[in-house]
Design a protein around this motif. Structure first.
Motif, PDB file in Angstrom:
ATOM      1  N   GLY A 148       0.820  -1.208   0.000  1.00 12.20           N
ATOM      2  CA  GLY A 148       0.000   0.000   0.000  1.00 12.20           C
ATOM      3  C   GLY A 148       0.855   1.260   0.000  1.00 12.20           C
ATOM      4  N   PRO A 149       0.293   2.393  -0.416  1.00 14.19           N
ATOM      5  CA  PRO A 149       1.037   3.662  -0.420  1.00 14.19           C
ATOM      6  C   PRO A 149       1.562   4.013   0.968  1.00 14.19           C
ATOM      7  CG  PRO A 149      -1.043   3.880  -1.617  1.00 14.19           C
ATOM      8  CD  PRO A 149      -1.092   2.559  -0.914  1.00 14.19           C
ATOM      9  N   LEU A 150       2.712   4.672   0.990  1.00  6.49           N
ATOM     10  CA  LEU A 150       3.320   5.088   2.260  1.00  6.49           C
ATOM     11  C   LEU A 150       2.725   6.385   2.793  1.00  6.49           C
ATOM     12  CD1 LEU A 150       7.061   4.338   1.370  1.00  6.49           C
ATOM     13  CD2 LEU A 150       5.360   2.814   2.390  1.00  6.49           C
ATOM     14  N   GLY A 151       2.015   7.102   1.942  1.00  4.12           N
ATOM     15  CA  GLY A 151       1.365   8.348   2.299  1.00  4.12           C
ATOM     16  C   GLY A 151       0.585   8.824   1.091  1.00  4.12           C
ATOM     17  N   GLN A 152      -0.143   9.922   1.238  1.00  3.00           N
ATOM     18  CA  GLN A 152      -0.948  10.430   0.126  1.00  3.00           C
ATOM     19  C   GLN A 152      -0.895  11.944   0.064  1.00  3.00           C
ATOM     20  OE1 GLN A 152      -5.159   9.527   0.262  1.00  3.00           O
ATOM     21  NE2 GLN A 152      -5.449   9.887  -1.919  1.00  3.00           N
ATOM     22  N   VAL A 153      -0.724  12.449  -1.151  1.00  3.25           N
ATOM     23  CA  VAL A 153      -0.807  13.878  -1.428  1.00  3.25           C
ATOM     24  C   VAL A 153      -1.973  14.086  -2.378  1.00  3.25           C
ATOM     25  CG1 VAL A 153       0.328  15.892  -2.424  1.00  3.25           C
ATOM     26  CG2 VAL A 153       1.671  14.218  -1.136  1.00  3.25           C
ATOM     27  N   VAL A 154      -2.947  14.908  -1.962  1.00  2.80           N
ATOM     28  CA  VAL A 154      -4.078  15.254  -2.819  1.00  2.80           C
ATOM     29  C   VAL A 154      -3.874  16.679  -3.310  1.00  2.80           C
ATOM     30  CG1 VAL A 154      -6.557  15.704  -2.918  1.00  2.80           C
ATOM     31  CG2 VAL A 154      -5.719  13.669  -1.746  1.00  2.80           C
ATOM     32  N   LEU A 155      -3.914  16.849  -4.631  1.00  6.06           N
ATOM     33  CA  LEU A 155      -3.767  18.164  -5.253  1.00  6.06           C
ATOM     34  C   LEU A 155      -5.122  18.578  -5.825  1.00  6.06           C
ATOM     35  CD1 LEU A 155      -2.115  20.565  -6.413  1.00  6.06           C
ATOM     36  CD2 LEU A 155      -1.652  19.114  -8.414  1.00  6.06           C
ATOM     37  N   LEU A 156      -5.627  19.733  -5.404  1.00  6.27           N
ATOM     38  CA  LEU A 156      -6.879  20.283  -5.913  1.00  6.27           C
ATOM     39  C   LEU A 156      -6.560  21.594  -6.628  1.00  6.27           C
ATOM     40  CD1 LEU A 156      -9.964  20.505  -6.172  1.00  6.27           C
ATOM     41  CD2 LEU A 156     -10.000  21.513  -3.877  1.00  6.27           C
ATOM     42  N   HIS A 213      -0.956  12.468   5.367  1.00  6.81           N
ATOM     43  CA  HIS A 213      -1.879  13.022   4.394  1.00  6.81           C
ATOM     44  C   HIS A 213      -1.570  14.500   4.192  1.00  6.81           C
ATOM     45  CE1 HIS A 213      -3.949   9.385   5.622  1.00  6.81           C
ATOM     46  NE2 HIS A 213      -4.862   9.538   4.680  1.00  6.81           N
ATOM     47  N   ARG A 214      -1.516  14.906   2.921  1.00  5.09           N
ATOM     48  CA  ARG A 214      -1.273  16.320   2.618  1.00  5.09           C
ATOM     49  C   ARG A 214      -2.232  16.765   1.531  1.00  5.09           C
ATOM     50  NH1 ARG A 214       3.539  19.253  -0.114  1.00  5.09           N
ATOM     51  NH2 ARG A 214       4.194  17.166  -0.704  1.00  5.09           N
ATOM     52  N   LEU A 215      -2.836  17.930   1.715  1.00  4.81           N
ATOM     53  CA  LEU A 215      -3.747  18.515   0.741  1.00  4.81           C
ATOM     54  C   LEU A 215      -3.138  19.811   0.234  1.00  4.81           C
ATOM     55  CD1 LEU A 215      -6.476  18.821  -0.743  1.00  4.81           C
ATOM     56  CD2 LEU A 215      -7.396  19.839   1.362  1.00  4.81           C
ATOM     57  N   ILE A 216      -2.935  19.897  -1.081  1.00  7.19           N
ATOM     58  CA  ILE A 216      -2.398  21.102  -1.705  1.00  7.19           C
ATOM     59  C   ILE A 216      -3.486  21.703  -2.582  1.00  7.19           C
ATOM     60  CG2 ILE A 216      -0.602  22.058  -3.188  1.00  7.19           C
ATOM     61  CD1 ILE A 216       1.122  19.629  -2.495  1.00  7.19           C
ATOM     62  N   ILE A 217      -3.787  22.972  -2.364  1.00 12.93           N
ATOM     63  CA  ILE A 217      -4.859  23.636  -3.106  1.00 12.93           C
ATOM     64  C   ILE A 217      -4.288  24.812  -3.883  1.00 12.93           C
ATOM     65  CG2 ILE A 217      -7.125  24.725  -2.963  1.00 12.93           C
ATOM     66  CD1 ILE A 217      -7.413  23.479  -0.158  1.00 12.93           C
ATOM     67  N   VAL A 273      -2.463  21.043   5.229  1.00 14.11           N
ATOM     68  CA  VAL A 273      -2.995  21.770   4.079  1.00 14.11           C
ATOM     69  C   VAL A 273      -2.012  22.851   3.647  1.00 14.11           C
ATOM     70  CG1 VAL A 273      -4.903  23.162   3.194  1.00 14.11           C
ATOM     71  CG2 VAL A 273      -5.348  21.354   4.887  1.00 14.11           C
ATOM     72  N   GLU A 274      -1.729  22.874   2.352  1.00 20.43           N
ATOM     73  CA  GLU A 274      -0.864  23.901   1.770  1.00 20.43           C
ATOM     74  C   GLU A 274      -1.666  24.682   0.744  1.00 20.43           C
ATOM     75  OE1 GLU A 274       2.758  24.035  -1.447  1.00 20.43           O
ATOM     76  OE2 GLU A 274       2.851  22.494   0.121  1.00 20.43           O
ATOM     77  N   LEU A 275      -1.703  26.009   0.890  1.00 23.76           N
ATOM     78  CA  LEU A 275      -2.423  26.863  -0.044  1.00 23.76           C
ATOM     79  C   LEU A 275      -1.449  27.527  -1.002  1.00 23.76           C
ATOM     80  CD1 LEU A 275      -4.994  28.684   2.310  1.00 23.76           C
ATOM     81  CD2 LEU A 275      -5.264  26.513   1.076  1.00 23.76           C
ATOM     82  N   GLN A 276      -1.674  27.320  -2.294  1.00 23.50           N
ATOM     83  CA  GLN A 276      -0.974  28.048  -3.340  1.00 23.50           C
ATOM     84  C   GLN A 276      -1.954  29.095  -3.850  1.00 23.50           C
ATOM     85  OE1 GLN A 276       2.179  27.755  -4.628  1.00 23.50           O
ATOM     86  NE2 GLN A 276       2.812  26.080  -3.263  1.00 23.50           N
ATOM     87  N   TYR A 277      -1.827  30.315  -3.325  1.00 20.80           N
ATOM     88  CA  TYR A 277      -2.820  31.359  -3.561  1.00 20.80           C
ATOM     89  C   TYR A 277      -2.694  31.976  -4.957  1.00 20.80           C
ATOM     90  CZ  TYR A 277      -5.750  32.694   0.432  1.00 20.80           C
ATOM     91  OH  TYR A 277      -6.733  32.768   1.375  1.00 20.80           O
ATOM     92  N   LEU A 278      -3.807  31.953  -5.700  1.00 20.23           N
ATOM     93  CA  LEU A 278      -3.913  32.709  -6.941  1.00 20.23           C
ATOM     94  C   LEU A 278      -4.492  34.078  -6.575  1.00 20.23           C
ATOM     95  CD1 LEU A 278      -5.471  29.939  -9.212  1.00 20.23           C
ATOM     96  CD2 LEU A 278      -3.122  30.795  -9.320  1.00 20.23           C
ATOM     97  N   ARG A 298      -5.141  21.202   9.040  1.00 15.03           N
ATOM     98  CA  ARG A 298      -4.465  22.415   9.518  1.00 15.03           C
ATOM     99  C   ARG A 298      -3.609  22.985   8.405  1.00 15.03           C
ATOM    100  NH1 ARG A 298       1.005  21.712  12.087  1.00 15.03           N
ATOM    101  NH2 ARG A 298       1.790  19.694  11.370  1.00 15.03           N
ATOM    102  N   ILE A 299      -3.658  24.302   8.262  1.00 16.08           N
ATOM    103  CA  ILE A 299      -2.848  24.970   7.251  1.00 16.08           C
ATOM    104  C   ILE A 299      -1.395  25.016   7.733  1.00 16.08           C
ATOM    105  CG2 ILE A 299      -2.417  27.133   6.046  1.00 16.08           C
ATOM    106  CD1 ILE A 299      -5.359  27.687   6.051  1.00 16.08           C
ATOM    107  N   VAL A 300      -0.488  24.490   6.928  1.00 11.05           N
ATOM    108  CA  VAL A 300       0.922  24.473   7.305  1.00 11.05           C
ATOM    109  C   VAL A 300       1.754  25.404   6.415  1.00 11.05           C
ATOM    110  CG1 VAL A 300       0.800  22.125   8.221  1.00 11.05           C
ATOM    111  CG2 VAL A 300       1.377  22.454   5.811  1.00 11.05           C
ATOM    112  N   ALA A 301       1.172  25.845   5.284  1.00  5.79           N
ATOM    113  CA  ALA A 301       1.924  26.744   4.397  1.00  5.79           C
ATOM    114  C   ALA A 301       0.946  27.527   3.532  1.00  5.79           C
ATOM    115  CB  ALA A 301       2.887  25.955   3.514  1.00  5.79           C
TER     116      ALA A 301
END
Length: 266
Positions: A52-60, A182-186, A227-232, A257-260
Motif C-alpha cells: 500500500g502507499p506510504l502516504g498520500q498527497v491530494v492536489l486540488l 496526508h497532505r492537501l495542496i490547493i 494543508v498547503e495553499l498556493q494562492y492565486l 491544519r494549514i501548514v503553508a
C-alpha cells in the motif's frame, strides 16, 4: 616423453568444453542480472508498494478562472517541482480539478504512486538509469501532460470550493484510506462563490457560516491532513488576512491544519 595425439585431442576438447561452460554461465548470470535489476520490485499497477502507499498527497486545482501569462508559467513550474521533489517515493498523488460544476469533476484526473527515481540507490542492488527512466515516462510525463487540462480559457459562473473539498475528502483520502501522512495542496484564489454563499459579498465570520444550514451541509472530515495553499491572487482586495483566518478556522473544524501559504506569482 611426448604426449600422444589422443591425449592432445582430449585436452583440446576439455578446453573447449570449459570455455563453453563459462560462456553459458556468464550468459545465465547476465540474463538473471538484467531481469533482477530491471524489474519493478513489489509495485502494483498504480506503481504503489505492494503493501500500500506510504502516504498520500491530494492536489486540488481551481480552474474556474483563466490564469494570466505569468500565472501559467508559475503553475507549470510548480507542477514540475511538485512531481520531482514534492512527492516522496511510495506516496500516492491524487489530482482533482475544481470546475464550475463540482459534480463533473468529482473523480480524480490522476491517481498514481511515485515509483522513485533511484536517486541514492546503490548500483549493486538497483539499476538507477532504468528507475529514472521509469519515473520520467510513467509518473512525471503523464502528470505534466495534465497541465492544460487543469486550466481554462473562460471564467465559470460559480466556484464551489466547499463542495469540491468534500469530494477530495470522500474520493481522495477516505476512498484510499492510506495508512500514512496526508497532505492537501490547493491551487486557488480560495474565493468560494455559489448561490448559497459567496465570499464576494457578505460576512467572512466563520462561526456564523459554520452554524448556518449551508455551513453544516458542506462540512467534511479531512482526517488530520496538512494543508498547503498556493494562492492565486485574483482579487487582492478580497484576499485579506481576514479571509485567510476564515480558512484557518474552516480547516481546523474539518480535521486539517494549514501548514503553508504561498502566493503563486501573477
Amino acid at each position: 616423453m611426448r604426449r600422444s595425439r589422443a591425449a592432445a585431442k582430449r585436452d583440446t576438447r576439455n578446453i573447449a568444453l570449459a570455455t563453453f561452460m563459462l560462456t553459458a554461465v556468464a550468459a545465465i548470470v547476465a540474463a538473471a542480472g538484467y531481469f533482477y535489476f530491471n524489474r519493478s520490485p513489489g509495485l502494483d499497477k498504480r506503481m504503489c508498494p505492494a503493501g500500500g502507499p506510504l502516504g498520500q498527497v491530494v492536489l486540488l486545482v481551481d480552474k474556474t478562472d483563466p490564469l494570466s501569462f505569468t500565472q501559467k508559467n508559475a503553475f507549470t513550474n510548480f507542477l514540475d517541482g511538485l512531481v520531482v521533489r514534492g512527492i516522496p517515493p511510495g506516496y500516492l498523488l491524487t489530482v482533482f480539478a475544481l470546475g464550475g460544476d463540482y459534480k463533473e469533476t468529482a473523480t480524480p484526473l490522476f491517481d498514481l504512486c511515485n515509483p522513485g527515481t533511484g536517486a541514492g540507490a546503490s548500483e549493486l542492488t538497483s539499476n538507477r538509469a532504468h528507475l529514472k527512466k521509469h519515473f520520467d515516462e510513467q509518473f512525471r510525463k503523464p502528470m505534466l501532460q495534465l497541465a492544460d487540462e487543469l486550466q481554462t480559457t473562460q471564467s465559470a459562473r460559480y466556484s464551489p470550493i466547499f463542495e469540491m473539498l468534500q469530494m477530495t475528502a470522500i474520493n481522495g483520502f477516505r476512498k484510499e484510506n492510506v495508512n500514512g501522512p496526508h497532505r492537501l495542496i490547493i491551487v486557488s484564489d480560495m474565493l468560494h462563490n455559489t448561490p448559497e454563499y459567496s465570499m464576494y459579498r457578505g460576512t467572512l465570520d466563520f462561526e456564523s457560516f459554520h452554524s448556518s444550514n449551508y455551513g453544516r451541509k458542506i462540512s467534511t472530515d479531512l482526517g488530520g491532513a496538512d494543508v498547503e495553499l498556493q494562492y492565486l491572487l485574483t482579487s487582492p482586495q478580497l484576499q485579506t488576512r481576514r479571509q485567510l483566518k476564515f480558512w484557518e478556522d474552516y480547516f481546523a473544524a474539518s480535521g486539517g491544519r494549514i501548514v503553508a501559504v504561498r502566493p503563486l506569482e501573477g
